[in-house]
Write a protein that holds these residues in place. Structure first.
Motif, PDB file in Angstrom:
ATOM      1  N   TYR A   1       0.862  -1.179   0.000  1.00 43.66           N
ATOM      2  CA  TYR A   1       0.000   0.000   0.000  1.00 43.66           C
ATOM      3  C   TYR A   1       0.900   1.231   0.000  1.00 43.66           C
ATOM      4  O   TYR A   1       1.821   1.321   0.807  1.00 43.66           O
ATOM      5  CB  TYR A   1      -0.871   0.044   1.257  1.00 43.66           C
ATOM      6  CG  TYR A   1      -1.928  -1.028   1.320  1.00 43.66           C
ATOM      7  CD1 TYR A   1      -3.243  -0.750   0.960  1.00 43.66           C
ATOM      8  CD2 TYR A   1      -1.620  -2.307   1.760  1.00 43.66           C
ATOM      9  CE1 TYR A   1      -4.226  -1.731   1.038  1.00 43.66           C
ATOM     10  CE2 TYR A   1      -2.593  -3.291   1.842  1.00 43.66           C
ATOM     11  CZ  TYR A   1      -3.891  -2.998   1.476  1.00 43.66           C
ATOM     12  OH  TYR A   1      -4.851  -3.974   1.551  1.00 43.66           O
TER      13      TYR A   1
ATOM     14  N   LEU B   1      -1.071  -1.075  -4.386  1.00 44.93           N
ATOM     15  CA  LEU B   1      -2.225  -0.180  -4.362  1.00 44.93           C
ATOM     16  C   LEU B   1      -1.741   1.223  -4.025  1.00 44.93           C
ATOM     17  O   LEU B   1      -1.221   1.457  -2.937  1.00 44.93           O
ATOM     18  CB  LEU B   1      -3.261  -0.638  -3.328  1.00 44.93           C
ATOM     19  CG  LEU B   1      -3.894  -1.997  -3.578  1.00 44.93           C
ATOM     20  CD1 LEU B   1      -4.825  -2.373  -2.432  1.00 44.93           C
ATOM     21  CD2 LEU B   1      -4.651  -2.011  -4.905  1.00 44.93           C
TER      22      LEU B   1
ATOM     23  N   VAL C   1      -2.918   4.714  -3.124  1.00 44.07           N
ATOM     24  CA  VAL C   1      -4.155   5.268  -2.591  1.00 44.07           C
ATOM     25  C   VAL C   1      -4.006   6.785  -2.485  1.00 44.07           C
ATOM     26  O   VAL C   1      -3.067   7.281  -1.854  1.00 44.07           O
ATOM     27  CB  VAL C   1      -4.482   4.648  -1.211  1.00 44.07           C
ATOM     28  CG1 VAL C   1      -5.815   5.166  -0.703  1.00 44.07           C
ATOM     29  CG2 VAL C   1      -4.475   3.121  -1.290  1.00 44.07           C
TER      30      VAL C   1
ATOM     31  N   ARG D   1      -2.659   6.234 -13.286  1.00 44.33           N
ATOM     32  CA  ARG D   1      -2.337   4.850 -12.988  1.00 44.33           C
ATOM     33  C   ARG D   1      -0.966   4.529 -13.552  1.00 44.33           C
ATOM     34  O   ARG D   1      -0.676   4.804 -14.713  1.00 44.33           O
ATOM     35  CB  ARG D   1      -3.371   3.916 -13.599  1.00 44.33           C
ATOM     36  CG  ARG D   1      -3.141   2.464 -13.214  1.00 44.33           C
ATOM     37  CD  ARG D   1      -4.103   1.551 -13.990  1.00 44.33           C
ATOM     38  NE  ARG D   1      -3.848   0.171 -13.685  1.00 44.33           N
ATOM     39  CZ  ARG D   1      -2.832  -0.541 -14.169  1.00 44.33           C
ATOM     40  NH1 ARG D   1      -1.962   0.014 -14.976  1.00 44.33           N
ATOM     41  NH2 ARG D   1      -2.675  -1.809 -13.847  1.00 44.33           N
TER      42      ARG D   1
ATOM     43  N   GLU E   1      -2.424  -0.827  -9.019  1.00 45.09           N
ATOM     44  CA  GLU E   1      -3.773  -0.293  -9.150  1.00 45.09           C
ATOM     45  C   GLU E   1      -3.792   1.082  -8.487  1.00 45.09           C
ATOM     46  O   GLU E   1      -3.148   1.287  -7.463  1.00 45.09           O
ATOM     47  CB  GLU E   1      -4.789  -1.181  -8.436  1.00 45.09           C
ATOM     48  CG  GLU E   1      -4.876  -2.590  -8.956  1.00 45.09           C
ATOM     49  CD  GLU E   1      -5.770  -3.457  -8.075  1.00 45.09           C
ATOM     50  OE1 GLU E   1      -6.842  -2.977  -7.643  1.00 45.09           O
ATOM     51  OE2 GLU E   1      -5.381  -4.590  -7.796  1.00 45.09           O
TER      52      GLU E   1
ATOM     53  N   VAL F   1      -6.114   3.663  -6.523  1.00 48.17           N
ATOM     54  CA  VAL F   1      -7.351   3.729  -5.746  1.00 48.17           C
ATOM     55  C   VAL F   1      -7.605   5.197  -5.422  1.00 48.17           C
ATOM     56  O   VAL F   1      -6.794   5.827  -4.735  1.00 48.17           O
ATOM     57  CB  VAL F   1      -7.241   2.907  -4.443  1.00 48.17           C
ATOM     58  CG1 VAL F   1      -8.512   3.044  -3.620  1.00 48.17           C
ATOM     59  CG2 VAL F   1      -6.926   1.448  -4.745  1.00 48.17           C
TER      60      VAL F   1
ATOM     61  N   VAL G   1      -9.850   7.775  -3.480  1.00 50.05           N
ATOM     62  CA  VAL G   1     -10.790   7.877  -2.359  1.00 50.05           C
ATOM     63  C   VAL G   1     -11.406   9.272  -2.377  1.00 50.05           C
ATOM     64  O   VAL G   1     -10.845  10.193  -2.974  1.00 50.05           O
ATOM     65  CB  VAL G   1     -10.089   7.602  -1.005  1.00 50.05           C
ATOM     66  CG1 VAL G   1      -9.531   6.191  -0.958  1.00 50.05           C
ATOM     67  CG2 VAL G   1      -8.986   8.608  -0.730  1.00 50.05           C
TER      68      VAL G   1
ATOM     69  N   TRP H   1      -8.793   4.470   4.458  1.00 51.07           N
ATOM     70  CA  TRP H   1      -8.986   3.401   3.484  1.00 51.07           C
ATOM     71  C   TRP H   1      -7.895   2.339   3.655  1.00 51.07           C
ATOM     72  O   TRP H   1      -8.181   1.138   3.685  1.00 51.07           O
ATOM     73  CB  TRP H   1      -8.970   3.972   2.061  1.00 51.07           C
ATOM     74  CG  TRP H   1      -9.465   3.011   1.024  1.00 51.07           C
ATOM     75  CD1 TRP H   1     -10.731   2.914   0.538  1.00 51.07           C
ATOM     76  CD2 TRP H   1      -8.701   1.999   0.357  1.00 51.07           C
ATOM     77  NE1 TRP H   1     -10.805   1.900  -0.391  1.00 51.07           N
ATOM     78  CE2 TRP H   1      -9.570   1.330  -0.519  1.00 51.07           C
ATOM     79  CE3 TRP H   1      -7.371   1.594   0.413  1.00 51.07           C
ATOM     80  CZ2 TRP H   1      -9.155   0.276  -1.334  1.00 51.07           C
ATOM     81  CZ3 TRP H   1      -6.950   0.541  -0.397  1.00 51.07           C
ATOM     82  CH2 TRP H   1      -7.836  -0.105  -1.266  1.00 51.07           C
TER      83      TRP H   1
END
Length: 150
Positions: free
Chosen positions: A4, A28, A30, A37, A44, A46, A48, A58
């Motif tokens: 993350y 990820l 975030v 991307r 990925e 993400v 929010v 998150w």
């Protein structure tokens, strides 16, 4: 295992992606928008909702044992450790159960001093190539420790 990345102000997104790709690990990123991307089959993006701590919340709600979080946010790092994961800052310093208490206390003290007007502040030292190198080494150490079960 998932990496993350608290991506809004992270200066080492590309480096983190390279290390995670080498370990074939899901990534990820975030954030609350403004990023594209990454061109990686492992990554990925993400998005929010905007708001204080939305990305932190998150991440903290999903991270768990065997995962890693890249963040400069000390309260988020504390939440990640409490969830059983690992956390590392963009300068390659790993947050651990042994150092998070004092790191969090120092952060809170400095915040209180700044808000009381006792201390001028804001911003850290400029990010250097050495910091980037230390991050790469630190993240690799964390990956290796997880793979060895430590």
């Amino acid at each position: 295992m998932t990496l993350y990345i608290d991506a809004d102000a992270c200066p080492v997104k590309d480096e983190a992606i390279r290390v995670a790709e080498r370990h074939q690990t899901r990534i990820l990123l975030v954030c609350d928008g403004g990023l594209r991307r990454p061109n990686s089959q492992w990554a990925e993006l993400v998005i929010v909702p905007e708001g204080a701590d939305a990305a932190d919340n998150w991440i903290a709600e999903r991270i768990g044992p065997g995962d890693i979080c890249v963040t400069a946010d000390i309260p988020l790092a504390d939440r990640c450790l409490k969830a059983g994961s690992r956390a590392i800052d963009p300068k390659g310093r790993e947050f651990t159960p042994d150092n998070i208490g004092s790191t969090l206390a120092t952060r809170n003290l400095m915040t209180d001093l700044r808000s009381a007007g006792t201390m001028e502040g804001g911003g850290g030292k400029p990010f250097t190539p050495r910091d980037r190198s230390e991050f790469l080494n630190g993240l690799e150490r964390v990956f290796q420790a997880i793979k060895r079960g430590r």
